[in-house]
Design a protein around this motif. Structure first.
Motif, PDB file in Angstrom:
ATOM      1  N   GLY A 104     -16.310  -1.630 -10.765  1.00  0.00           N
ATOM      2  CA  GLY A 104     -15.750  -2.331  -9.621  1.00  0.00           C
ATOM      3  C   GLY A 104     -14.413  -2.976  -9.928  1.00  0.00           C
ATOM      4  N   THR A 105     -14.301  -3.583 -11.102  1.00  0.00           N
ATOM      5  CA  THR A 105     -13.085  -4.302 -11.447  1.00  0.00           C
ATOM      6  C   THR A 105     -11.919  -3.358 -11.688  1.00  0.00           C
ATOM      7  N   LEU A 106     -12.181  -2.144 -12.132  1.00  0.00           N
ATOM      8  CA  LEU A 106     -11.107  -1.182 -12.358  1.00  0.00           C
ATOM      9  C   LEU A 106     -10.814  -0.345 -11.119  1.00  0.00           C
ATOM     10  N   LEU A 107     -11.855  -0.036 -10.332  1.00  0.00           N
ATOM     11  CA  LEU A 107     -11.655   0.804  -9.157  1.00  0.00           C
ATOM     12  C   LEU A 107     -11.021   0.043  -8.001  1.00  0.00           C
ATOM     13  N   LEU A 108     -11.333  -1.256  -7.887  1.00  0.00           N
ATOM     14  CA  LEU A 108     -10.769  -2.049  -6.791  1.00  0.00           C
ATOM     15  C   LEU A 108      -9.244  -2.025  -6.777  1.00  0.00           C
ATOM     16  N   PRO A 109      -8.558  -2.250  -7.907  1.00  0.00           N
ATOM     17  CA  PRO A 109      -7.096  -2.187  -7.853  1.00  0.00           C
ATOM     18  C   PRO A 109      -6.574  -0.814  -7.440  1.00  0.00           C
ATOM     19  N   ALA A 110      -7.274   0.260  -7.816  1.00  0.00           N
ATOM     20  CA  ALA A 110      -6.843   1.603  -7.423  1.00  0.00           C
ATOM     21  C   ALA A 110      -6.931   1.774  -5.914  1.00  0.00           C
ATOM     22  N   PHE A 111      -8.042   1.345  -5.310  1.00  0.00           N
ATOM     23  CA  PHE A 111      -8.158   1.401  -3.855  1.00  0.00           C
ATOM     24  C   PHE A 111      -7.138   0.474  -3.193  1.00  0.00           C
ATOM     25  N   ALA A 112      -6.907  -0.701  -3.817  1.00  0.00           N
ATOM     26  CA  ALA A 112      -6.009  -1.692  -3.213  1.00  0.00           C
ATOM     27  C   ALA A 112      -4.564  -1.229  -3.171  1.00  0.00           C
ATOM     28  N   LEU A 113      -4.212  -0.230  -3.975  1.00  0.00           N
ATOM     29  CA  LEU A 113      -2.859   0.325  -3.898  1.00  0.00           C
ATOM     30  C   LEU A 113      -2.599   1.026  -2.570  1.00  0.00           C
ATOM     31  N   PHE A 114      -3.667   1.521  -1.929  1.00  0.00           N
ATOM     32  CA  PHE A 114      -3.512   2.368  -0.752  1.00  0.00           C
ATOM     33  C   PHE A 114      -4.133   1.796   0.515  1.00  0.00           C
ATOM     34  N   MET A 169     -14.715  -3.080   0.264  1.00  0.00           N
ATOM     35  CA  MET A 169     -15.906  -2.427   0.795  1.00  0.00           C
ATOM     36  C   MET A 169     -16.062  -1.007   0.246  1.00  0.00           C
ATOM     37  N   MET A 170     -14.967  -0.262   0.139  1.00  0.00           N
ATOM     38  CA  MET A 170     -15.056   1.091  -0.410  1.00  0.00           C
ATOM     39  C   MET A 170     -15.477   1.056  -1.874  1.00  0.00           C
ATOM     40  N   THR A 171     -14.961   0.081  -2.608  1.00  0.00           N
ATOM     41  CA  THR A 171     -15.373  -0.077  -4.001  1.00  0.00           C
ATOM     42  C   THR A 171     -16.860  -0.387  -4.088  1.00  0.00           C
ATOM     43  N   ALA A 172     -17.360  -1.238  -3.181  1.00  0.00           N
ATOM     44  CA  ALA A 172     -18.772  -1.597  -3.179  1.00  0.00           C
ATOM     45  C   ALA A 172     -19.652  -0.379  -2.931  1.00  0.00           C
ATOM     46  N   VAL A 173     -19.222   0.516  -2.039  1.00  0.00           N
ATOM     47  CA  VAL A 173     -20.006   1.728  -1.747  1.00  0.00           C
ATOM     48  C   VAL A 173     -20.093   2.616  -2.983  1.00  0.00           C
ATOM     49  N   VAL A 174     -18.945   2.888  -3.615  1.00  0.00           N
ATOM     50  CA  VAL A 174     -18.939   3.731  -4.811  1.00  0.00           C
ATOM     51  C   VAL A 174     -19.758   3.072  -5.923  1.00  0.00           C
ATOM     52  N   PRO A 210      -5.896  -1.937   2.692  1.00  0.00           N
ATOM     53  CA  PRO A 210      -5.967  -3.399   2.723  1.00  0.00           C
ATOM     54  C   PRO A 210      -7.067  -3.914   1.797  1.00  0.00           C
ATOM     55  N   ALA A 211      -6.928  -5.173   1.357  1.00  0.00           N
ATOM     56  CA  ALA A 211      -7.846  -5.723   0.365  1.00  0.00           C
ATOM     57  C   ALA A 211      -9.298  -5.664   0.816  1.00  0.00           C
ATOM     58  N   MET A 253       0.824  -1.192   0.000  1.00  0.00           N
ATOM     59  CA  MET A 253       0.000   0.000   0.000  1.00  0.00           C
ATOM     60  C   MET A 253       0.862   1.247   0.000  1.00  0.00           C
ATOM     61  N   LEU A 254       0.449   2.238  -0.753  1.00  0.00           N
ATOM     62  CA  LEU A 254       1.177   3.495  -0.865  1.00  0.00           C
ATOM     63  C   LEU A 254       0.504   4.535   0.014  1.00  0.00           C
ATOM     64  N   THR A 255       0.620   4.373   1.325  1.00  0.00           N
ATOM     65  CA  THR A 255      -0.147   5.194   2.258  1.00  0.00           C
ATOM     66  C   THR A 255       0.417   6.584   2.415  1.00  0.00           C
ATOM     67  N   SER A 256       1.621   6.871   1.949  1.00  0.00           N
ATOM     68  CA  SER A 256       2.256   8.159   2.190  1.00  0.00           C
ATOM     69  C   SER A 256       2.100   9.120   1.019  1.00  0.00           C
TER      70      SER A 256
END
Length: 265
Positions: A33-43, A51-56, A45-46, A2-5
């Motif tokens: 969902g399939t494209l946004l999930l990897p973007a969220f997963a960069l920053f 869950m954030m992808t599911a909300v959007v 936890p899976a 994750m790129l948290t910084s």
């Protein structure tokens, strides 16, 4: 990993992917969902990324249905959507069990440590499988007979609950249901909303911890970006062909799925 910084990178990447993926999925019937999930997963936890992808995804589908609701085929929605929402609960229950599992194995690459976890492996391999299915269809593969709509609802709903990537299978079934372009898109959105509601109901027990730490501003920005992509897609509905969209999304899903399965993102 994750790129948290890198908060600015978070906003640019996630909002950019939200806009572009929403535009693509407006025509393809899958992709946000399939494209946004990897973007969220960069920053994140899976499990949090899912869950954030599911909300959007749910909020964006709610916006899209306001643009297309008059084209929904109610008969297909009932035959396909009701089995899908039941199966989505089962898929989500399996996800909850997988999410607490220990890594399958860990490895080091270029002096960086990676872990292959069951949930990431399942999600990644499903993304690859669904992408290959879509690319095969472009080369003359057949969809499914309309009589199999309830079975298609069960299958796509289960995988939607498990990974959020039911759209490819959903499209494969609905393309053979005798629907026009507008009805195909609108009915697919309505089914996706049912699946989203089913799987989110299983995520709720874990949502309290996420709500305390969730970047609500980022979630709101990603949702508004997805709205903008859907609005543009509605304006371009009669001008865009689908073949190039399926190819681009399919290749991206294969690459992203392999990276998630390998624990890289």
């Amino acid at each position: 990993m994750m790129l948290t910084s890198l908060p600015m990178l978070q906003w640019l990447l996630i909002c950019g992917v939200g806009f572009g993926a929403s535009l693509l999925t407006f025509f393809s019937g899958f992709g946000l969902g399939t494209l946004l999930l990897p973007a969220f997963a960069l920053f994140f936890p899976a499990e949090a990324a899912l869950m954030m992808t599911a909300v959007v995804h749910l909020l964006n589908n709610g916006f899209k249905i306001t643009l297309l609701y008059r084209f929904v085929d109610r008969s297909v929605l009932l035959r396909f959507g009701l089995p899908a929402i039941v199966a989505a609960v089962g898929g989500s229950a399996l996800l909850v069990n997988l999410s607490g599992a220990e890594p399958i194995f860990e490895y080091t690459l270029a002096e960086r440590e990676f872990a292959v976890r069951p949930v990431g492996l399942v999600i990644g391999l499903l993304m690859v499988a669904f992408a290959l299915r879509e690319l095969a269809d472009l080369k003359g593969g057949r969809g499914f007979d309309p009589k199999w709509l309830p079975v298609g609802g069960l299958v796509s709903g289960f995988f939607g609950g498990l990974s959020g990537h039911q759209g490819a299978l959903r499209s494969a079934f609905l393309m053979k249901a005798g629907l026009g372009k507008e009805a195909f898109l609108a009915t697919g959105v309505a089914v996706a909303i049912l699946v989203d509601l089913g799987r989110l109901s299983l995520y709720l027990p874990a949502a309290g911890e996420l709500a305390r730490d969730a970047p609500l501003g980022l979630l709101a920005a990603a949702t508004l970006s997805a709205f903008a992509g859907a609005a543009l897609g509605r304006r371009l509905l009669h001008k865009v062909t689908l073949v190039s969209v399926y190819r681009v999304v399919g290749v991206f899903l294969i690459a992203a799925g392999l990276l998630i399965a390998a624990g890289v993102i």
